[in-house]
Design a protein around this motif. Structure first.
Motif, PDB file in Angstrom:
ATOM      1  N   MET A   1       0.917  -1.228   0.047  1.00  0.00           N
ATOM      2  CA  MET A   1      -0.125   0.000  -0.184  1.00  0.00           C
ATOM      3  C   MET A   1       0.827   1.226   0.013  1.00  0.00           C
ATOM      4  O   MET A   1       1.797   1.310   0.698  1.00  0.00           O
ATOM      5  N   PHE A   2       0.588   2.190  -0.741  1.00  0.00           N
ATOM      6  CA  PHE A   2       1.132   3.510  -0.973  1.00  0.00           C
ATOM      7  C   PHE A   2       1.452   4.110   0.627  1.00  0.00           C
ATOM      8  O   PHE A   2       0.542   4.374   1.295  1.00  0.00           O
ATOM      9  N   GLY A   3       2.686   4.474   0.775  1.00  0.00           N
ATOM     10  CA  GLY A   3       3.144   5.128   2.053  1.00  0.00           C
ATOM     11  C   GLY A   3       3.004   4.351   3.246  1.00  0.00           C
ATOM     12  O   GLY A   3       3.308   4.941   4.579  1.00  0.00           O
ATOM     13  N   SER A   4       2.933   3.032   3.066  1.00  0.00           N
ATOM     14  CA  SER A   4       3.011   2.217   4.271  1.00  0.00           C
ATOM     15  C   SER A   4       4.342   1.935   4.855  1.00  0.00           C
ATOM     16  O   SER A   4       5.313   2.071   3.959  1.00  0.00           O
ATOM     17  N   PRO A   5       4.716   1.582   6.152  1.00  0.00           N
ATOM     18  CA  PRO A   5       6.048   1.772   6.772  1.00  0.00           C
ATOM     19  C   PRO A   5       6.730   0.486   5.960  1.00  0.00           C
ATOM     20  O   PRO A   5       6.152  -0.410   5.882  1.00  0.00           O
ATOM     21  N   GLY A   6       7.987   0.813   5.924  1.00  0.00           N
ATOM     22  CA  GLY A   6       8.841  -0.205   5.075  1.00  0.00           C
ATOM     23  C   GLY A   6       8.847  -0.299   3.672  1.00  0.00           C
ATOM     24  O   GLY A   6       9.575  -1.072   3.064  1.00  0.00           O
ATOM     25  N   LYS A   7       8.208   0.608   3.293  1.00  0.00           N
ATOM     26  CA  LYS A   7       8.064   1.022   1.726  1.00  0.00           C
ATOM     27  C   LYS A   7       8.954   2.252   1.062  1.00  0.00           C
ATOM     28  O   LYS A   7       8.971   3.308   2.051  1.00  0.00           O
ATOM     29  N   LYS A   8       9.198   2.042  -0.169  1.00  0.00           N
ATOM     30  CA  LYS A   8       9.849   3.557  -0.633  1.00  0.00           C
ATOM     31  C   LYS A   8       9.076   4.676  -0.576  1.00  0.00           C
ATOM     32  O   LYS A   8       9.473   5.738  -0.009  1.00  0.00           O
ATOM     33  N   SER A   9       7.728   4.432  -0.789  1.00  0.00           N
ATOM     34  CA  SER A   9       6.956   5.704  -0.640  1.00  0.00           C
ATOM     35  C   SER A   9       6.647   6.072   0.568  1.00  0.00           C
ATOM     36  O   SER A   9       6.463   7.385   0.794  1.00  0.00           O
ATOM     37  N   GLY A  10       6.621   5.331   1.617  1.00  0.00           N
ATOM     38  CA  GLY A  10       6.770   5.694   3.162  1.00  0.00           C
ATOM     39  C   GLY A  10       7.791   6.579   3.513  1.00  0.00           C
ATOM     40  O   GLY A  10       7.687   7.658   4.206  1.00  0.00           O
ATOM     41  N   LEU A  11       9.020   5.926   2.943  1.00  0.00           N
ATOM     42  CA  LEU A  11      10.108   6.801   3.282  1.00  0.00           C
ATOM     43  C   LEU A  11      10.342   8.064   2.603  1.00  0.00           C
ATOM     44  O   LEU A  11      10.680   8.987   3.368  1.00  0.00           O
ATOM     45  N   ILE A  12       9.771   8.176   1.576  1.00  0.00           N
ATOM     46  CA  ILE A  12       9.814   9.351   0.752  1.00  0.00           C
ATOM     47  C   ILE A  12       8.835  10.387   1.619  1.00  0.00           C
ATOM     48  O   ILE A  12       9.170  11.464   1.594  1.00  0.00           O
ATOM     49  N   LEU A  13       7.541  10.014   1.917  1.00  0.00           N
ATOM     50  CA  LEU A  13       6.736  10.862   2.585  1.00  0.00           C
ATOM     51  C   LEU A  13       7.546  11.262   4.043  1.00  0.00           C
ATOM     52  O   LEU A  13       7.356  12.673   4.405  1.00  0.00           O
ATOM     53  N   ARG A  14       8.130  10.344   4.787  1.00  0.00           N
ATOM     54  CA  ARG A  14       8.677  10.952   6.061  1.00  0.00           C
ATOM     55  C   ARG A  14       9.916  11.846   5.806  1.00  0.00           C
ATOM     56  O   ARG A  14      10.052  12.677   6.563  1.00  0.00           O
TER      57      ARG A  14
ATOM     58  N   ALA B   1      14.182  -1.121   7.622  1.00  0.00           N
ATOM     59  CA  ALA B   1      13.417  -2.143   7.029  1.00  0.00           C
ATOM     60  C   ALA B   1      13.809  -2.494   5.542  1.00  0.00           C
ATOM     61  O   ALA B   1      13.704  -3.629   5.048  1.00  0.00           O
ATOM     62  N   LEU B   2      13.952  -1.351   4.750  1.00  0.00           N
ATOM     63  CA  LEU B   2      14.321  -1.423   3.258  1.00  0.00           C
ATOM     64  C   LEU B   2      15.557  -2.341   3.323  1.00  0.00           C
ATOM     65  O   LEU B   2      15.840  -3.124   2.211  1.00  0.00           O
ATOM     66  N   MET B   3      16.612  -2.036   3.821  1.00  0.00           N
ATOM     67  CA  MET B   3      18.034  -2.629   3.749  1.00  0.00           C
ATOM     68  C   MET B   3      17.881  -3.849   4.160  1.00  0.00           C
ATOM     69  O   MET B   3      18.635  -4.862   3.523  1.00  0.00           O
ATOM     70  N   TYR B   4      17.095  -4.375   5.136  1.00  0.00           N
ATOM     71  CA  TYR B   4      17.198  -5.677   5.687  1.00  0.00           C
ATOM     72  C   TYR B   4      16.166  -6.334   5.390  1.00  0.00           C
ATOM     73  O   TYR B   4      15.872  -7.652   5.984  1.00  0.00           O
ATOM     74  N   ASN B   5      15.330  -5.802   4.582  1.00  0.00           N
ATOM     75  CA  ASN B   5      13.884  -6.575   4.094  1.00  0.00           C
ATOM     76  C   ASN B   5      13.013  -6.955   5.015  1.00  0.00           C
ATOM     77  O   ASN B   5      12.655  -8.015   5.141  1.00  0.00           O
ATOM     78  N   LYS B   6      12.894  -6.174   5.990  1.00  0.00           N
ATOM     79  CA  LYS B   6      12.014  -6.429   7.251  1.00  0.00           C
ATOM     80  C   LYS B   6      10.691  -6.133   7.128  1.00  0.00           C
ATOM     81  O   LYS B   6      10.249  -4.980   6.479  1.00  0.00           O
ATOM     82  N   ASP B   7       9.629  -6.872   7.887  1.00  0.00           N
ATOM     83  CA  ASP B   7       8.272  -6.388   7.582  1.00  0.00           C
ATOM     84  C   ASP B   7       7.835  -5.578   8.739  1.00  0.00           C
ATOM     85  O   ASP B   7       8.001  -6.290  10.023  1.00  0.00           O
ATOM     86  N   LEU B   8       7.271  -4.543   8.530  1.00  0.00           N
ATOM     87  CA  LEU B   8       6.927  -3.659  10.000  1.00  0.00           C
ATOM     88  C   LEU B   8       5.541  -3.776  10.031  1.00  0.00           C
ATOM     89  O   LEU B   8       4.906  -2.936  10.885  1.00  0.00           O
ATOM     90  N   HIS B   9       4.768  -4.525   9.379  1.00  0.00           N
ATOM     91  CA  HIS B   9       3.226  -4.444   9.338  1.00  0.00           C
ATOM     92  C   HIS B   9       2.915  -5.444  10.581  1.00  0.00           C
ATOM     93  O   HIS B   9       1.834  -6.458  10.262  1.00  0.00           O
ATOM     94  N   ASN B  10       3.257  -5.137  11.771  1.00  0.00           N
ATOM     95  CA  ASN B  10       2.992  -5.909  12.893  1.00  0.00           C
ATOM     96  C   ASN B  10       1.784  -4.859  13.643  1.00  0.00           C
ATOM     97  O   ASN B  10       1.889  -3.759  13.684  1.00  0.00           O
TER      98      ASN B  10
END
Lengths: 151, 151
Positions: A1-14, A64-73
């Motif tokens: 989903m656009f802008g969710s944590p651990g995604k590039k779009s989320g990082l750009i928003l932050r 999360a992007l570097m180590y490919n972790k899932d933040l959808h907890n």
């Protein structure tokens, strides 16, 4: 989903939030005569909080992007939602109260024209940055809330 | 769910929003010298919008309660969410901008002490009502958003 944590779009928003909030602080702090008005001091405090919050979450996104972790907890996203909404509400309140004062200075009275010590243009730029920063944070907040409700 | 449309708790929230928004308008309009400040005029406009919106939804809640209708339809709740969030954002912006100006009048300058024509106490009461009204609307908005995400 656009802008969710651990995604590039989320990082750009932050990063955008951080950039505009920091810009708002720098421009406000370099405007002469801002410290006599409580609303402008509150804007600096609120934008400072937003910089800290967004910078922290940007670091988490990079991790999360570097180590490919899932933040959808569920617990992590719930914490993000509360923090995001508190920060967004405070930012909108700060930007609006400063906007109320600057409209009073420029339109309702002749304070901006008469007092040369007060740099009204800088104050206006700072408030515009604060509104942009709030808008980006509001997008993140909605995405987070949507994630919590749908997880 | 507490505060959802077509429930008694939802109706109470809507009536509360209507009551405090209308109270804010009445107190502000009866305060002398409010019309010279843009932020106070914007507060009246924004609270007027909130009265209309909350009154409409209160009527819909009463209708649903009387005829035992279910309002948990995805399209209806989505419309409520958009309206609720727009109204809540405008209300918070209006209340905050007025609060910024009143803090300037009472703390940062001597305008409230020097100008007898300006009834600062009334202005403060009106802004307090606006914040209470916004808070009640924010609760409704969260419930609506939660409903949309979970339907």
């Amino acid at each position: 989903m656009f802008g969710s944590p651990g995604k590039k779009s989320g990082l750009i928003l932050r990063i955008g939030q951080c950039f505009f909030a920091a810009g708002s602080i720098v421009v406000m702090a370099s405007a002469s005569g801002f410290s006599t008005t409580t609303a402008f001091c509150y804007l600096i405090a609120s934008m400072g909080l937003e910089v800290l919050w967004s910078f922290g979450l940007a670091c988490l996104d990079i991790h999360a992007l570097m180590y490919n972790k899932d933040l959808h907890n569920h617990i992590i996203v719930s914490l993000f939602v509360v923090g995001d909404w508190v920060t967004a509400t405070l930012s909108l309140a700060a930007a609006s109260s400063s906007a109320g004062v600057i409209v009073l200075y420029t339109r309702d009275s002749r304070i901006c024209k008469d007092e040369i010590k007060l740099s009204c243009d800088m104050l206006q730029i700072s408030i515009a940055f604060a509104f942009i920063s709030w808008f980006l944070l509001a997008i993140s907040s909605y995405v987070m809330f949507w994630l919590v409700a749908s997880i």
